[in-house]
Design an enzyme around this catalytic site. Structure first.
Site, short mmCIF file in Angstrom:
data_model
loop_
_atom_site.label_atom_id
_atom_site.label_comp_id
_atom_site.label_asym_id
_atom_site.label_seq_id
_atom_site.Cartn_x
_atom_site.Cartn_y
_atom_site.Cartn_z
N ASP A 1 1.05 -0.01 -3.30
CA ASP A 1 2.47 0.28 -3.12
C ASP A 1 3.06 -0.46 -1.92
O ASP A 1 4.25 -0.31 -1.62
CB ASP A 1 2.72 1.79 -2.98
CG ASP A 1 1.89 2.45 -1.89
OD1 ASP A 1 0.79 1.97 -1.58
OD2 ASP A 1 2.35 3.48 -1.34
N HIS A 2 2.24 -1.28 -1.26
CA HIS A 2 2.73 -2.06 -0.12
C HIS A 2 2.64 -3.57 -0.33
O HIS A 2 3.16 -4.32 0.50
CB HIS A 2 1.97 -1.66 1.14
CG HIS A 2 2.25 -0.25 1.57
ND1 HIS A 2 3.14 0.07 2.56
CD2 HIS A 2 1.78 0.92 1.09
CE1 HIS A 2 3.21 1.39 2.70
NE2 HIS A 2 2.39 1.92 1.81
N ASP B 1 1.24 2.84 6.73
CA ASP B 1 0.92 4.26 6.64
C ASP B 1 -0.01 4.64 7.81
O ASP B 1 -0.83 3.83 8.20
CB ASP B 1 0.21 4.56 5.35
CG ASP B 1 1.01 4.21 4.11
OD1 ASP B 1 2.15 3.70 4.24
OD2 ASP B 1 0.51 4.39 3.00
N HIS C 1 8.61 6.75 3.48
CA HIS C 1 7.33 6.88 2.77
C HIS C 1 7.13 8.33 2.28
O HIS C 1 6.06 8.92 2.43
CB HIS C 1 6.16 6.45 3.66
CG HIS C 1 4.93 6.10 2.87
ND1 HIS C 1 3.93 7.00 2.62
CD2 HIS C 1 4.55 4.95 2.27
CE1 HIS C 1 2.96 6.43 1.92
NE2 HIS C 1 3.32 5.17 1.69
N HIS D 1 -5.39 4.73 9.00
CA HIS D 1 -5.19 5.05 7.59
C HIS D 1 -6.54 5.03 6.88
O HIS D 1 -7.58 4.88 7.52
CB HIS D 1 -4.20 4.06 6.99
CG HIS D 1 -3.68 4.45 5.64
ND1 HIS D 1 -3.33 5.74 5.31
CD2 HIS D 1 -3.44 3.70 4.52
CE1 HIS D 1 -2.90 5.77 4.07
NE2 HIS D 1 -2.96 4.56 3.56
N HIS E 1 -1.01 -3.22 4.81
CA HIS E 1 -2.36 -2.94 4.31
C HIS E 1 -2.42 -3.20 2.81
O HIS E 1 -1.39 -3.44 2.16
CB HIS E 1 -2.79 -1.51 4.66
CG HIS E 1 -1.98 -0.44 4.02
ND1 HIS E 1 -0.64 -0.25 4.27
CD2 HIS E 1 -2.32 0.53 3.12
CE1 HIS E 1 -0.19 0.79 3.59
NE2 HIS E 1 -1.19 1.26 2.86
N HIS F 1 -3.03 -1.42 0.09
CA HIS F 1 -2.76 -0.44 -0.95
C HIS F 1 -1.60 -0.96 -1.78
O HIS F 1 -0.63 -1.51 -1.24
CB HIS F 1 -2.45 0.93 -0.35
CG HIS F 1 -3.69 1.69 0.03
ND1 HIS F 1 -3.67 2.76 0.91
CD2 HIS F 1 -4.99 1.53 -0.34
CE1 HIS F 1 -4.90 3.24 1.05
NE2 HIS F 1 -5.71 2.51 0.31
#
Length: 301
Positions: free
Chosen positions: A64-65, A210, A268, A140, A60, A62
């Protein structure tokens, strides 16, 4: 099947932890799954050859990914890469990456293929003669997918002594390994089960990060060899799961139990906690075979 954790913490990078990224070696492939900041540094630390990474899967959008992806794409260019790179991720991943490449005048010299995802149902997104990769729809705050990597069944194994005993021509060996019975010249039928043993059991790996707790994905995870499932919070902070779209360690373990998986790998983590062992302790109350991901840790199955 080998899994290398490059990063497994939530939110922002720290001096002692990296955001989500991992490498899966299966079916002669090296797959990169998510690409948080610092990914290429961790790849070098683990001595993973950049040239062998041909498929990148982004869950996805976001940061941090995927904030490490454009840097990795640019490094591939500087290293003289010629092989195509396939990137699978949510709709919008192409726009984000190509805009950065355009404005920095850093277009790649190698083919860059984007496979944008938007389906809310599981779909097959990559396949060859040895492996298939499907999406696992996750719940998510933004559109998000997990990924299921699964080996295809191999050939059955010849019991050579039995085959030789029946004086079967070698021309039939390949069809026997494919599961076919043998019809002899005198009309006798030799059952395949007499001549072969089962193939090596297939291995499978599911990546789920997530997501909040959602039992809809259980059928997709049924009896996978290993499941990486996010466990951002401990039970004492479970009230944060619904609002943030995340899971607790116990919720991850509940999914593992319902899906009858082999090994559960937690990750995570929120950095508010002092030890990842706390996640393992809580999960083991529900599901016995639990491991905890840590940056740099390797798992072999």
């Amino acid at each position: 099947m080998k899994l290398t954790i490059l990063g497994c913490y939530s939110a922002t990078p720290r001096t002692f932890s990296n955001p989500t990224s991992q490498v899966l070696e299966i079916g002669n492939h090296i797959f990169l799954i998510d690409c948080g900041e610092g990914t290429q540094v961790e790849l070098r630390k683990k001595k993973i050859k950049f040239s062998r990474i041909k498929h990148v899967f982004i869950s996805h959008l976001h940061g941090d990914h995927f904030y490490g992806l454009v840097g990795l794409v640019s490094t591939f260019k500087m290293l003289g890469r010629e092989a195509p790179l396939h990137i699978y991720g949510p709709k919008g991943i192409k726009e984000i990456i190509t805009l950065q490449l355009k404005l920095s005048d850093s277009w790649t010299d190698y083919p860059l293929h984007f496979h944008e995802l938007s389906s809310l149902e599981s779909e097959l997104i990559m396949e060859d003669e040895r492996i298939e990769v499907s999406t696992i729809p996750l719940q998510h705050r933004v559109y998000c997918n997990g990924f299921l990597f699964k080996e295809k069944p191999g050939d059955r194994k010849l019991i050579l002594s039995k085959v030789l005993n029946y004086d079967i021509d070698k021309a039939y060996y390949n069809s026997i390994k494919k599961g076919k019975d043998v019809v002899m010249d005198d009309g006798r039928v030799i059952a395949n089960e007499e001549l072969t043993t089962d193939p090596t059991p297939i291995k499978s790996y599911a990546f789920c990060s997530d997501t909040k707790y959602d039992e809809k994905k259980v059928p997709l995870l049924n009896q996978v060899t290993a499941l990486y499932h996010e466990s951002t919070f401990l039970e004492k902070h479970k009230h944060l799961c619904e609002r943030t779209g995340h899971s607790s360690a116990k919720e991850a373990a509940t999914i593992a139990k319902k899906a009858s998986i082999g090994t559960l790998i937690l990750g995570h983590y929120s950095t508010r906690y002092d030890s990842v062992e706390l996640f393992k302790e809580e999960a083991k109350e529900i599901f016995e075979n639990v491991e905890v991901a840590e940056d740099g840790k390797e798992f072999e199955f």
